[in-house]
Write an enzyme that holds these catalytic residues in place. Structure first.
Site, PDB file in Angstrom:
ATOM      1  N   GLY A  40      10.131  -3.990  -8.087  1.00  0.00           N
ATOM      2  CA  GLY A  40       9.637  -5.201  -7.451  1.00  0.00           C
ATOM      3  C   GLY A  40       8.124  -5.319  -7.447  1.00  0.00           C
ATOM      4  O   GLY A  40       7.391  -4.451  -7.926  1.00  0.00           O
ATOM      5  N   THR A  41       7.656  -6.428  -6.882  1.00  0.00           N
ATOM      6  CA  THR A  41       6.227  -6.748  -6.860  1.00  0.00           C
ATOM      7  C   THR A  41       5.409  -5.676  -6.149  1.00  0.00           C
ATOM      8  O   THR A  41       4.337  -5.284  -6.613  1.00  0.00           O
ATOM      9  CB  THR A  41       6.014  -8.104  -6.160  1.00  0.00           C
ATOM     10  N   GLY A 184     -11.143 -18.020  -2.873  1.00  0.00           N
ATOM     11  CA  GLY A 184     -10.157 -17.819  -1.812  1.00  0.00           C
ATOM     12  C   GLY A 184     -10.558 -16.668  -0.915  1.00  0.00           C
ATOM     13  O   GLY A 184     -10.706 -15.528  -1.381  1.00  0.00           O
ATOM     14  N   GLY A 186      -8.812 -15.357   1.657  1.00  0.00           N
ATOM     15  CA  GLY A 186      -7.682 -14.826   2.411  1.00  0.00           C
ATOM     16  C   GLY A 186      -7.634 -13.310   2.350  1.00  0.00           C
ATOM     17  O   GLY A 186      -8.552 -12.650   1.845  1.00  0.00           O
ATOM     18  N   ILE A 188      -5.768 -11.103   0.634  1.00  0.00           N
ATOM     19  CA  ILE A 188      -5.766 -10.459  -0.674  1.00  0.00           C
ATOM     20  C   ILE A 188      -7.152 -10.498  -1.289  1.00  0.00           C
ATOM     21  O   ILE A 188      -7.665  -9.491  -1.797  1.00  0.00           O
ATOM     22  CB  ILE A 188      -4.739 -11.134  -1.610  1.00  0.00           C
ATOM     23  N   GLU A 191      -9.510  -7.947   0.396  1.00  0.00           N
ATOM     24  CA  GLU A 191      -9.254  -6.560  -0.001  1.00  0.00           C
ATOM     25  C   GLU A 191      -9.920  -6.264  -1.343  1.00  0.00           C
ATOM     26  O   GLU A 191     -10.574  -5.231  -1.523  1.00  0.00           O
ATOM     27  CB  GLU A 191      -7.753  -6.279  -0.074  1.00  0.00           C
ATOM     28  N   GLU A 207     -14.790 -19.869  -0.167  1.00  0.00           N
ATOM     29  CA  GLU A 207     -13.708 -20.311   0.714  1.00  0.00           C
ATOM     30  C   GLU A 207     -13.893 -21.775   1.081  1.00  0.00           C
ATOM     31  O   GLU A 207     -14.960 -22.182   1.529  1.00  0.00           O
ATOM     32  CB  GLU A 207     -13.675 -19.443   1.976  1.00  0.00           C
ATOM     33  N   ASP A 315      10.058 -12.899  -0.358  1.00  0.00           N
ATOM     34  CA  ASP A 315       9.020 -13.915  -0.493  1.00  0.00           C
ATOM     35  C   ASP A 315       9.534 -15.251  -1.004  1.00  0.00           C
ATOM     36  O   ASP A 315       8.941 -16.294  -0.707  1.00  0.00           O
ATOM     37  CB  ASP A 315       7.929 -13.412  -1.442  1.00  0.00           C
ATOM     38  N   HIS A 449      -5.271  13.994  22.608  1.00  0.00           N
ATOM     39  CA  HIS A 449      -6.724  13.808  22.445  1.00  0.00           C
ATOM     40  C   HIS A 449      -7.231  14.798  21.405  1.00  0.00           C
ATOM     41  O   HIS A 449      -6.810  15.953  21.393  1.00  0.00           O
ATOM     42  CB  HIS A 449      -7.423  14.065  23.787  1.00  0.00           C
TER      43      HIS A 449
END
Length: 468
Positions: A40-41, A184, A186, A188, A191, A207, A315, A449
């Site tokens: 998959g993707t 864009g 957003g 993605i 990142e 943007e 998706d 801790h």
């Protein structure tokens, strides 16, 4: 004659492939059709390869900042081919593991492109002939569509005449772009902005929205923008692109920014403005399966399409697009197949996500803006990441932790976490939300801790009343 199966899974994304394996192991005759993207993707062009690149970029960043930790380090010129090879090796290991799982399950794995030729009949154009057949016809009473989504490429004048990148192709370049223009702003796009900046590229993010990360509360979004800006990433907001062209071996974008004409120049361009359903060529018009106005498959609360016996997972059905949501779609569908009189609904699911910036941005539930819009009276718990002892020892003090609490019940409505290891902290908060635990219980739990999760104690001591 069409080959008859109990179940056909069209597309081997996270939800579909997991369902196919389970049903095949349970003794059902299952065919899974996958267009050569084993796993998959996520494994091939999304979560796994991008996070492998993010980690390489983080190591480069550590090398450059080694003196902050009392060390002397020298970073050699970046060899992106070597970084890419590491990424490819990780992907290949996971592809092979998935392939073995498919074959061991007893399913009939068909590599090729599938498309409907009738309501419950699919024709598969095979990548490699089977019994001297290049095309086979298959049918089943239950069909699950899990074909995912693809990068959306907008209609920008001139774009069709230049070489541009999507998130898929950018990971396969030979060299780090000199100056990457990212259309864009957003998750993605951001990142990629940070990882390629850390690998040595100049970065300009373009943007159209006047607000940076418009889905987030302003205090969180401003923190993210500040971090990226300090790393040398230029973010142009309220910028509408008029056209794009190649000039002198580079890219020129003609745009209006805040009403003023601008020329934005770079060496390469990434188009990152969203994704569209991977339904083209499926011939869904032959099934009665309806699409929404954006081209995604319509489903009800049980992920059933408008045609009885056909479901959509992941998706391709629209909404939030995450691998973990596709996996939860599988859980929901599997339960409903086994318990038709006691079906689970997709409504009300808490959908977490983590954006793998550095520091990470993680969120689940409502923002403050959303909670107030829905009429909640809220309390806010908010602390800077710099007060966390572990953040100090690791030298990772940037960021902000914010929780939105129902003032009437003291239950957590949502959190936004922008700090190191935010995705790990998020899991604890989500569990509390799922179990209906009030914030005071989390505040008083004894955590080890020094850990980042221990921040929860400090965090929920910082509750303040907010205006409803």
């Amino acid at each position: 004659m069409a080959l008859k199966y109990d179940v056909i899974v069209l597309g081997g994304g996270k939800g579909g492939k997991t369902l196919a394996v389970d049903l095949a192991k349970a003794g059902q005759r299952v065919a899974m059709v996958e267009d050569n993207q084993i796993g998959g993707t996520c494994i091939n062009v999304a979560c796994i390869p991008t996070k492998a690149l993010v980690q390489s970029a983080k190591i480069a960043h550590y090398c450059r900042s080694a003196s902050d930790y009392g060390l002397d380090a020298t970073l050699a010129p970046i060899d992106f081919r070597t970084i890419r090879a590491r990424k490819d090796a990780i992907v290949n290991v996971m592809r092979e593991a998935n392939l073995k799982q498919f074959l061991d399950s007893g399913m009939d794995l068909m590599l090729g492109r599938g498309y409907f030729v009738g309501p419950k009949t699919i024709e598969v154009s095979l990548s490699s002939p089977r019994d001297n057949q290049k095309v086979v016809e298959i049918t089943a009473d239950q069909i699950f569509i899990n074909t995912g989504a693809l990068p959306f490429v907008p209609s920008i004048p001139g774009l069709d005449k230049i070489k541009y990148h999507t998130n898929d192709s950018l990971m396969s370049v030979d060299n780090v772009p000199k100056h990457l223009l990212i259309v864009g702003g957003g998750y993605i796009g951001l990142e990629f902005a940070q990882l390629f900046r850390r690998l040595g590229a100049d970065i300009t993010v373009i943007e159209a929205d006047s607000k940076f990360l418009s889905r987030e509360d302003r205090d969180i979004a401003e923190q993210v923008l500040d971090v990226l800006t300090k790393e040398g990433i230029h973010c142009l907001l309220n910028t509408k692109i008029n056209s794009i062209q190649e000039e002198d071996g580079g890219i020129v974008i003609h745009a209006n920014q805040n009403g003023n004409s601008e020329e934005i120049r770079g060496s390469d361009v990434l188009i990152s403005v969203g994704r569209l359903a991977n339904t083209a060529g499926l011939n869904l018009d032959k099934t009665g399966v309806e699409l929404d106005e954006r081209g995604f498959i319509k489903v009800n609360d049980y992920l059933e399409t408008t045609t009885k016996g056909i479901w959509a997972l992941g998706d391709v059905k629209g909404g939030a697009q995450f691998t973990h949501l596709s996996l939860d779609d599988y859980r929901l569908v599997k339960h409903n197949l086994q318990n038709p009189q006691n079906k689970h609904s997709a409504q009300g699911r808490l959908i977490p996500y983590t954006v793998f910036l550095d520091p990470e941005l993680a969120r689940v539930g409502m923002t403050e803006t959303q909670a107030l819009a829905q009429g909640y009276s809220v309390k806010i718990a908010k602390i800077p990441a710099a007060v966390i002892p572990r953040a100090k020892t690791q030298g990772e003090t940037m960021g902000l932790l914010k929780a939105v609490i129902d003032a009437k019940t003291d239950h957590i409505l949502g959190v936004s976490i922008f700090c190191a290891e935010a995705g790990e902290i998020l899991g604890v908060i989500q569990l509390a939300m799922e179990l209906g635990i009030p914030y005071q219980k989390l505040r008083d739990i004894m955590f080890a801790h020094p850990t980042f999760v221990e921040a929860i104690n400090l965090w929920f001591l910082a509750v303040e009343n907010a205006k409803s």
